[in-house]
Write a protein that holds these residues in place. Structure first.
Motif, PDB file in Angstrom:
ATOM      1  N   GLN A  95      51.407  39.604  29.177  1.00  0.00           N
ATOM      2  CA  GLN A  95      51.480  39.932  27.528  1.00  0.00           C
ATOM      3  C   GLN A  95      51.325  41.211  27.245  1.00  0.00           C
ATOM      4  OE1 GLN A  95      50.575  37.306  24.322  1.00  0.00           O
ATOM      5  NE2 GLN A  95      50.208  39.633  23.337  1.00  0.00           N
ATOM      6  N   HIS A 131      55.121  44.122  26.996  1.00  0.00           N
ATOM      7  CA  HIS A 131      55.333  44.655  25.221  1.00  0.00           C
ATOM      8  C   HIS A 131      55.486  46.176  25.518  1.00  0.00           C
ATOM      9  CE1 HIS A 131      55.027  40.249  24.282  1.00  0.00           C
ATOM     10  NE2 HIS A 131      56.165  40.373  23.662  1.00  0.00           N
ATOM     11  N   ASP A 151      54.136  43.958  17.950  1.00  0.00           N
ATOM     12  CA  ASP A 151      53.703  42.729  18.474  1.00  0.00           C
ATOM     13  C   ASP A 151      51.905  42.186  18.198  1.00  0.00           C
ATOM     14  OD1 ASP A 151      55.753  42.170  19.941  1.00  0.00           O
ATOM     15  OD2 ASP A 151      55.692  43.611  21.066  1.00  0.00           O
ATOM     16  N   SER A 152      51.902  41.446  18.967  1.00  0.00           N
ATOM     17  CA  SER A 152      50.909  41.135  18.812  1.00  0.00           C
ATOM     18  C   SER A 152      49.290  42.310  18.246  1.00  0.00           C
ATOM     19  CB  SER A 152      49.572  40.296  20.425  1.00  0.00           C
ATOM     20  OG  SER A 152      49.650  40.744  20.749  1.00  0.00           O
ATOM     21  N   ASP A 205      48.159  43.895  21.688  1.00  0.00           N
ATOM     22  CA  ASP A 205      50.069  44.771  22.847  1.00  0.00           C
ATOM     23  C   ASP A 205      49.570  45.660  21.930  1.00  0.00           C
ATOM     24  OD1 ASP A 205      50.558  42.163  24.020  1.00  0.00           O
ATOM     25  OD2 ASP A 205      51.912  41.748  22.194  1.00  0.00           O
TER      26      ASP A 205
END
Length: 154
Positions: free
Chosen positions: A100, A104, A112-113, A116
């Motif tokens: 992930q 990204h 994002d998270s 990320d």
């Protein structure tokens, strides 16, 4: 041998496929540089520095092996998943997180998270500090400024 060390050995072996010495040297410098930056950022933010460093070691590997940055983040995530599954270095959840992050990492203008963001920020640090003669890319400027503030580099 630790997981990060084992992963670096795998990445080093794969980079031997890059025949151009200059490109291979650039790849090594970038992947190791981003890995170090990711470790520092993750430690500062109280996150899993090993997984962040592992994601950074893999984040541009597809681009270096293929010679193309076309859709490199998404294709790089696929390659990372294959490498991690084959090497059995991570569990399913860790592999998913690393993939992930890689997926990204090229979306520098999007938040994002938190994981990320570590990889995006580490990539920007290396891009901006590796060659001070180059101007900072417009899509990285805001993130670079925020990192300088976070690390007291103003």
């Amino acid at each position: 041998m630790g997981r990060l060390k084992e992963l670096r050995k795998i990445v080093d072996e794969k980079l031997l496929e890059v025949k151009d010495d200059s490109k291979r040297t650039s790849a090594i410098a970038h992947l190791y540089g981003v890995s170090l930056a990711a470790t520092i950022i993750a430690k500062k933010r109280g996150m899993d520095d090993e997984l962040c460093s592992m994601a950074a070691m893999l984040h541009d590997l597809h681009a270096y092996l293929s010679g193309s940055y076309d859709d490199h983040a998404h294709l790089g995530a696929e390659l990372a998943g294959k490498i991690l599954n084959d090497a059995k270095l991570t569990d399913e959840k860790e592999t998913e997180l690393i993939c992930q992050m890689i997926y990204h990492h090229d979306d520098k203008e999007v938040t994002d998270s938190p994981y990320d963001e570590v990889l995006k920020d580490a990539d920007v640090i290396h891009h901006c500090f590796n060659d001070l003669s180059k101007p900072i890319k417009a899509k990285e400027q805001k993130r670079f400024d925020a990192l300088c503030e976070e690390f007291g580099l103003n």
